[in-house]
Write a protein that holds these residues in place. Sequence first.
Motif, short mmCIF file in Angstrom:
data_model
loop_
_atom_site.label_atom_id
_atom_site.label_comp_id
_atom_site.label_asym_id
_atom_site.label_seq_id
_atom_site.Cartn_x
_atom_site.Cartn_y
_atom_site.Cartn_z
N ARG A 21 0.84 -1.18 0.00
CA ARG A 21 0.00 0.00 0.00
C ARG A 21 0.88 1.23 0.00
O ARG A 21 1.86 1.30 0.74
CB ARG A 21 -0.90 -0.02 1.24
CG ARG A 21 -1.79 1.20 1.39
CD ARG A 21 -2.80 0.97 2.52
NE ARG A 21 -2.13 0.77 3.80
CZ ARG A 21 -1.80 1.76 4.63
NH1 ARG A 21 -2.02 3.02 4.29
NH2 ARG A 21 -1.22 1.50 5.78
N VAL A 23 1.56 4.31 1.41
CA VAL A 23 1.14 4.99 2.62
C VAL A 23 1.49 6.48 2.58
O VAL A 23 0.78 7.31 3.14
CB VAL A 23 1.75 4.31 3.87
CG1 VAL A 23 3.26 4.40 3.87
CG2 VAL A 23 1.19 4.89 5.15
N THR A 25 2.61 9.55 -0.33
CA THR A 25 2.75 9.89 -1.74
C THR A 25 3.20 11.34 -1.86
O THR A 25 2.56 12.24 -1.30
CB THR A 25 1.43 9.71 -2.50
OG1 THR A 25 0.98 8.36 -2.35
CG2 THR A 25 1.61 10.01 -3.97
N GLU A 45 6.39 7.28 -4.27
CA GLU A 45 5.54 6.65 -3.26
C GLU A 45 6.40 5.94 -2.23
O GLU A 45 7.45 5.38 -2.58
CB GLU A 45 4.60 5.62 -3.90
CG GLU A 45 3.53 6.20 -4.80
CD GLU A 45 2.64 5.12 -5.38
OE1 GLU A 45 3.05 3.92 -5.34
OE2 GLU A 45 1.54 5.44 -5.86
N ARG A 47 5.95 2.81 0.21
CA ARG A 47 5.02 1.69 0.27
C ARG A 47 5.26 0.81 1.49
O ARG A 47 6.41 0.59 1.88
CB ARG A 47 5.15 0.83 -0.99
CG ARG A 47 4.94 1.58 -2.29
CD ARG A 47 5.37 0.74 -3.46
NE ARG A 47 5.28 1.46 -4.73
CZ ARG A 47 5.88 1.06 -5.85
NH1 ARG A 47 6.61 -0.05 -5.86
NH2 ARG A 47 5.75 1.78 -6.95
N THR A 48 4.18 0.31 2.06
CA THR A 48 4.32 -0.67 3.13
C THR A 48 4.95 -1.94 2.54
O THR A 48 4.79 -2.25 1.36
CB THR A 48 2.95 -1.02 3.74
OG1 THR A 48 2.09 -1.52 2.70
CG2 THR A 48 2.32 0.18 4.39
N LEU A 82 -0.24 11.56 3.44
CA LEU A 82 -0.17 10.38 4.29
C LEU A 82 -1.56 9.80 4.35
O LEU A 82 -2.47 10.38 4.94
CB LEU A 82 0.33 10.76 5.69
CG LEU A 82 0.28 9.67 6.78
CD1 LEU A 82 1.05 8.44 6.36
CD2 LEU A 82 0.81 10.21 8.10
N ASP A 83 -1.74 8.66 3.66
CA ASP A 83 -3.07 8.06 3.54
C ASP A 83 -4.12 9.07 3.06
O ASP A 83 -5.16 9.27 3.69
CB ASP A 83 -3.51 7.44 4.88
CG ASP A 83 -2.85 6.09 5.11
OD1 ASP A 83 -2.37 5.48 4.13
OD2 ASP A 83 -2.83 5.64 6.27
N ASP A 84 -3.80 9.72 1.94
CA ASP A 84 -4.73 10.61 1.25
C ASP A 84 -5.06 11.89 2.02
O ASP A 84 -6.00 12.63 1.65
CB ASP A 84 -6.05 9.88 0.90
CG ASP A 84 -5.81 8.71 -0.04
OD1 ASP A 84 -4.95 8.83 -0.92
OD2 ASP A 84 -6.49 7.67 0.13
N LYS A 85 -4.30 12.19 3.06
CA LYS A 85 -4.46 13.44 3.81
C LYS A 85 -3.12 14.16 3.82
O LYS A 85 -2.07 13.53 4.02
CB LYS A 85 -4.92 13.15 5.23
CG LYS A 85 -5.06 14.37 6.13
CD LYS A 85 -5.53 13.96 7.52
CE LYS A 85 -5.61 15.13 8.47
NZ LYS A 85 -6.08 14.73 9.82
N ARG A 98 1.96 7.71 13.65
CA ARG A 98 1.96 7.12 12.32
C ARG A 98 3.37 6.86 11.79
O ARG A 98 3.58 5.92 11.03
CB ARG A 98 1.23 8.04 11.33
CG ARG A 98 -0.24 8.28 11.64
CD ARG A 98 -1.04 6.98 11.63
NE ARG A 98 -0.80 6.22 10.42
CZ ARG A 98 -1.41 6.43 9.26
NH1 ARG A 98 -2.31 7.40 9.17
NH2 ARG A 98 -1.14 5.69 8.21
N GLU A 177 3.85 2.64 11.73
CA GLU A 177 3.73 1.97 10.44
C GLU A 177 4.83 2.39 9.47
O GLU A 177 5.25 1.62 8.62
CB GLU A 177 2.36 2.27 9.83
CG GLU A 177 2.11 1.54 8.52
CD GLU A 177 0.74 1.83 7.94
OE1 GLU A 177 0.17 0.95 7.27
OE2 GLU A 177 0.23 2.96 8.15
#
Length: 276
Positions: A21, A23, A25, A45, A47-48, A82-85, A98, A177
């Motif tokens: 994923r 995480v 971007t 990106e 990524r996890t 960070l996760d679309d925020k 996080r 994470e």
Amino acid sequence: MSDLPGTPATGSIPAVAAEQRAVITARGLGVVRDGRQILSDVTLEVRTGEVLALVGPNGAGKTTLLGALSGELDYSAGTVLLDDKRIDDYRPLDLARRRAVLNQANDVSFPFLVREIVAMGRNPWVRTPQFAADDEAIAEAVRTADVAHLVDRRFTALSGGERARVALARVLAQRTEVVFLDEPTAALDLRHQEDVMRASLALARAGRAVVVVLHDLSLAAAYADRVGMITGGTLAAIGTPNEVLTAERVGRAYGLGVRIYHPTPGSRPVILPLRD
């Protein structure tokens, strides 16, 4: 260091997890500091499940990029999500839950005990259910960073390499994470360099995202799933070690002739400078 789950035996690198994923971007990221353009139009990106190594010559912008991706430095263009925020929309405490950041400087003015320094990594989890895992998280971090024999010593009395490992233990105890490591091997001996990178890879294989700034290209090639080459404030290339660390690209970036050596066909590259 003691092995974390998934730590590879010497010479073997476990495969990247099938499910990953993005995480973090970055899109069109730019950073200006003191009127000087440090980074320009960086898109990538985090990524996890993988280790992303940032490499490049001194002053290329690696540490600045790590700071912008982690939310520790403001950026002047583009965006970091960070996760679309947007990462700069997170409260500091939420961000600390996080992602964890190991900076180059490990200086502490007050003579805290090592065990106190490591325990600071648990501060974001006070008054949360995760607080119950404090003792376990600290013990695992101390064991992994190979600092159990130092826990009753003052941080200010340690050598540079010992301080670096204690700082790493603090970051590991945070149990986030995403983990950002800025030159974590710089002050370490050969054994502990390998141990730190094995631990980083184990974190990734356990499902976390790891971004690490490295100067040792062969070390980056040995442990990273992807390598980002930063030159002149731009992302010159990103991909697998074999894709990015070519003799032509490394030579152009560093102004130095190199030989790319593969111990076995298709193996990860070892980068050797050409000498008289």
